[in-house]
Scaffold this motif. Structure first.
Motif, PDB file in Angstrom:
ATOM      1  N   VAL A  96      33.913  52.023  55.341  1.00 18.82           N
ATOM      2  CA  VAL A  96      33.649  53.076  56.315  1.00 18.82           C
ATOM      3  C   VAL A  96      34.572  54.278  56.062  1.00 18.82           C
ATOM      4  O   VAL A  96      34.267  55.399  56.456  1.00 18.82           O
ATOM      5  N   LEU A  97      35.686  54.028  55.367  1.00 19.11           N
ATOM      6  CA  LEU A  97      36.561  55.132  54.965  1.00 19.11           C
ATOM      7  C   LEU A  97      35.803  56.115  54.072  1.00 19.11           C
ATOM      8  O   LEU A  97      35.971  57.338  54.194  1.00 19.11           O
ATOM      9  N   LEU A  98      34.982  55.586  53.159  1.00 20.69           N
ATOM     10  CA  LEU A  98      34.178  56.463  52.311  1.00 20.69           C
ATOM     11  C   LEU A  98      33.127  57.198  53.133  1.00 20.69           C
ATOM     12  O   LEU A  98      32.794  58.355  52.832  1.00 20.69           O
ATOM     13  N   SER A  99      32.598  56.524  54.160  1.00 21.45           N
ATOM     14  CA  SER A  99      31.627  57.169  55.038  1.00 21.45           C
ATOM     15  C   SER A  99      32.243  58.381  55.722  1.00 21.45           C
ATOM     16  O   SER A  99      31.612  59.441  55.832  1.00 21.45           O
ATOM     17  N   PHE A 100      33.480  58.219  56.191  1.00 16.87           N
ATOM     18  CA  PHE A 100      34.177  59.341  56.821  1.00 16.87           C
ATOM     19  C   PHE A 100      34.403  60.465  55.820  1.00 16.87           C
ATOM     20  O   PHE A 100      34.304  61.645  56.169  1.00 16.87           O
ATOM     21  N   LEU A 101      34.721  60.104  54.579  1.00  9.00           N
ATOM     22  CA  LEU A 101      34.964  61.116  53.551  1.00  9.00           C
ATOM     23  C   LEU A 101      33.700  61.923  53.276  1.00  9.00           C
ATOM     24  O   LEU A 101      33.731  63.161  53.230  1.00  9.00           O
ATOM     25  N   VAL A 102      32.570  61.225  53.119  1.00 11.22           N
ATOM     26  CA  VAL A 102      31.294  61.920  52.870  1.00 11.22           C
ATOM     27  C   VAL A 102      30.935  62.795  54.062  1.00 11.22           C
ATOM     28  O   VAL A 102      30.525  63.952  53.903  1.00 11.22           O
ATOM     29  N   ALA A 103      31.080  62.244  55.271  1.00  9.89           N
ATOM     30  CA  ALA A 103      30.761  63.017  56.477  1.00  9.89           C
ATOM     31  C   ALA A 103      31.661  64.243  56.587  1.00  9.89           C
ATOM     32  O   ALA A 103      31.207  65.319  57.001  1.00  9.89           O
ATOM     33  N   GLY A 104      32.925  64.092  56.209  1.00  8.53           N
ATOM     34  CA  GLY A 104      33.848  65.230  56.260  1.00  8.53           C
ATOM     35  C   GLY A 104      33.439  66.347  55.305  1.00  8.53           C
ATOM     36  O   GLY A 104      33.512  67.535  55.653  1.00  8.53           O
ATOM     37  N   ILE A 105      32.984  65.970  54.101  1.00  7.22           N
ATOM     38  CA  ILE A 105      32.537  66.978  53.137  1.00  7.22           C
ATOM     39  C   ILE A 105      31.306  67.709  53.665  1.00  7.22           C
ATOM     40  O   ILE A 105      31.205  68.944  53.582  1.00  7.22           O
ATOM     41  N   VAL A 106      30.357  66.955  54.215  1.00  6.54           N
ATOM     42  CA  VAL A 106      29.144  67.563  54.769  1.00  6.54           C
ATOM     43  C   VAL A 106      29.500  68.507  55.919  1.00  6.54           C
ATOM     44  O   VAL A 106      28.970  69.625  56.017  1.00  6.54           O
ATOM     45  N   CYS A 107      30.405  68.069  56.796  1.00  2.00           N
ATOM     46  CA  CYS A 107      30.824  68.914  57.913  1.00  2.00           C
ATOM     47  C   CYS A 107      31.512  70.188  57.423  1.00  2.00           C
ATOM     48  O   CYS A 107      31.336  71.264  58.000  1.00  2.00           O
ATOM     49  N   ALA A 108      32.308  70.064  56.360  1.00  2.00           N
ATOM     50  CA  ALA A 108      32.981  71.240  55.815  1.00  2.00           C
ATOM     51  C   ALA A 108      31.977  72.247  55.283  1.00  2.00           C
ATOM     52  O   ALA A 108      32.115  73.459  55.494  1.00  2.00           O
ATOM     53  N   LEU A 109      30.942  71.764  54.600  1.00  2.00           N
ATOM     54  CA  LEU A 109      29.915  72.672  54.086  1.00  2.00           C
ATOM     55  C   LEU A 109      29.165  73.345  55.231  1.00  2.00           C
ATOM     56  O   LEU A 109      28.878  74.552  55.174  1.00  2.00           O
ATOM     57  N   ALA A 110      28.833  72.565  56.257  1.00  5.36           N
ATOM     58  CA  ALA A 110      28.165  73.158  57.420  1.00  5.36           C
ATOM     59  C   ALA A 110      29.072  74.176  58.102  1.00  5.36           C
ATOM     60  O   ALA A 110      28.612  75.241  58.551  1.00  5.36           O
ATOM     61  N   GLY A 111      30.370  73.872  58.177  1.00  2.00           N
ATOM     62  CA  GLY A 111      31.320  74.804  58.774  1.00  2.00           C
ATOM     63  C   GLY A 111      31.409  76.107  58.000  1.00  2.00           C
ATOM     64  O   GLY A 111      31.496  77.192  58.592  1.00  2.00           O
ATOM     65  N   LEU A 112      31.358  76.030  56.661  1.00  2.00           N
ATOM     66  CA  LEU A 112      31.388  77.235  55.851  1.00  2.00           C
ATOM     67  C   LEU A 112      30.143  78.086  56.086  1.00  2.00           C
ATOM     68  O   LEU A 112      30.208  79.326  56.111  1.00  2.00           O
TER      69      LEU A 112
END
Length: 258
Positions: free
Chosen positions: A69-85
């Motif tokens: 689930v740590l990897l799940s958080f990492l992937v979700a964080g990258i997606v959120c960062a792109l959406a934030g940009l």
């Protein structure tokens, strides 16, 4: 005769506004800016860290991803960062009200903006209802611990069978009981709607307090659990083997799909 040139259907659907035109139109807007930078930061944090982080993390680890689930958080964080940009570009290019609707109007066209407006209404309506139902479940459980019992008929969707520990609750005549109305969910929607009507700055202050409490809880959890893990690393590391549990064959149950 009108001097406006005749346009075909596709041309009318793809009519766009320029950034300068949008900015001129908002100069005479009756809406006034009342949110400062800290209010906007707390508003963004509140949108990013929702109720799901408290209720879904355990289920995701136990039923889908395991320690990965740590990897799940990492992937979700990258997606959120792109959406934030994307939203950062949106808000800096068009510092006006209208959100993605206005952005779509200036970049794609009127029809796409209409679709985006409808999608935003659908998104906000569904998101508010789902969060309200989740909040209702927590409140009913919390009040029950203090001996305050809300009738089961007033804690679920209309016409839905009432379940307790996965088993249908039966009425005196032996027929399954059904819910009439989710009263707590309705009340929280009414309360928050009234707060928004009362004023944007007042609702922002309430949001700031809620976000501060939420962040305090999360930081405290990370520090306390992190300290506990460090102290018992030798016994706890066995729980991380295998890091990615073997897939069960069902989609989303462990393995890479989980």
């Amino acid at each position: 005769m009108s001097s406006i040139p005749n346009r075909g259907l596709m041309q009318r659907l793809l009519i766009r506004k320029t950034v300068e035109q949008v900015q001129r139109e908002t100069e005479s807007s009756p809406l006034k800016r009342t949110l400062g930078p800290w209010n906007l930061v707390f508003l963004g944090i509140g949108c990013i860290i929702g109720a799901g982080i408290f209720v879904r993390t355990g289920n995701a680890a136990a039923l889908h991803a395991g320690p990965a689930v740590l990897l799940s958080f990492l992937v979700a964080g990258i997606v959120c960062a792109l959406a934030g940009l994307c939203y950062a570009e949106l808000s800096s290019t068009l510092p006006v009200s209208g959100s993605a609707y206005t952005y779509s109007y200036t970049t794609v066209g009127e029809f796409a903006a209409w679709i985006m407006g409808a999608l935003l209404l659908l998104e906000y309506g569904l998101a508010a209802s789902v969060v309200a139902v989740g909040w209702s479940g927590y409140v009913v459980s919390l009040l029950g611990d203090y001996g305050i019992v809300i009738p089961l008929e007033l804690t679920g969707p209309s016409g839905h069978p009432i379940l307790r520990d996965g088993v249908a609750v039966l009425a005196a005549d032996g027929s399954p009981m059904t819910s009439l109305f989710n009263l707590p969910a309705f009340l929280i929607c009414v309360a928050l709607g009234a707060l928004l009507v009362f004023g944007v700055s007042e609702s922002a202050k309430v949001n700031n307090v809620i976000v501060a409490i939420k962040m305090t809880v999360i930081v405290a959890f990370i520090l306390i659990v992190g300290w506990y893990v460090i102290q018992h690393i030798d016994t706890l590391k066995a729980n991380w083997d295998p890091f990615i549990p073997e897939a069960t064959g069902a989609d989303g149950e462990f393995g890479w799909s989980g």
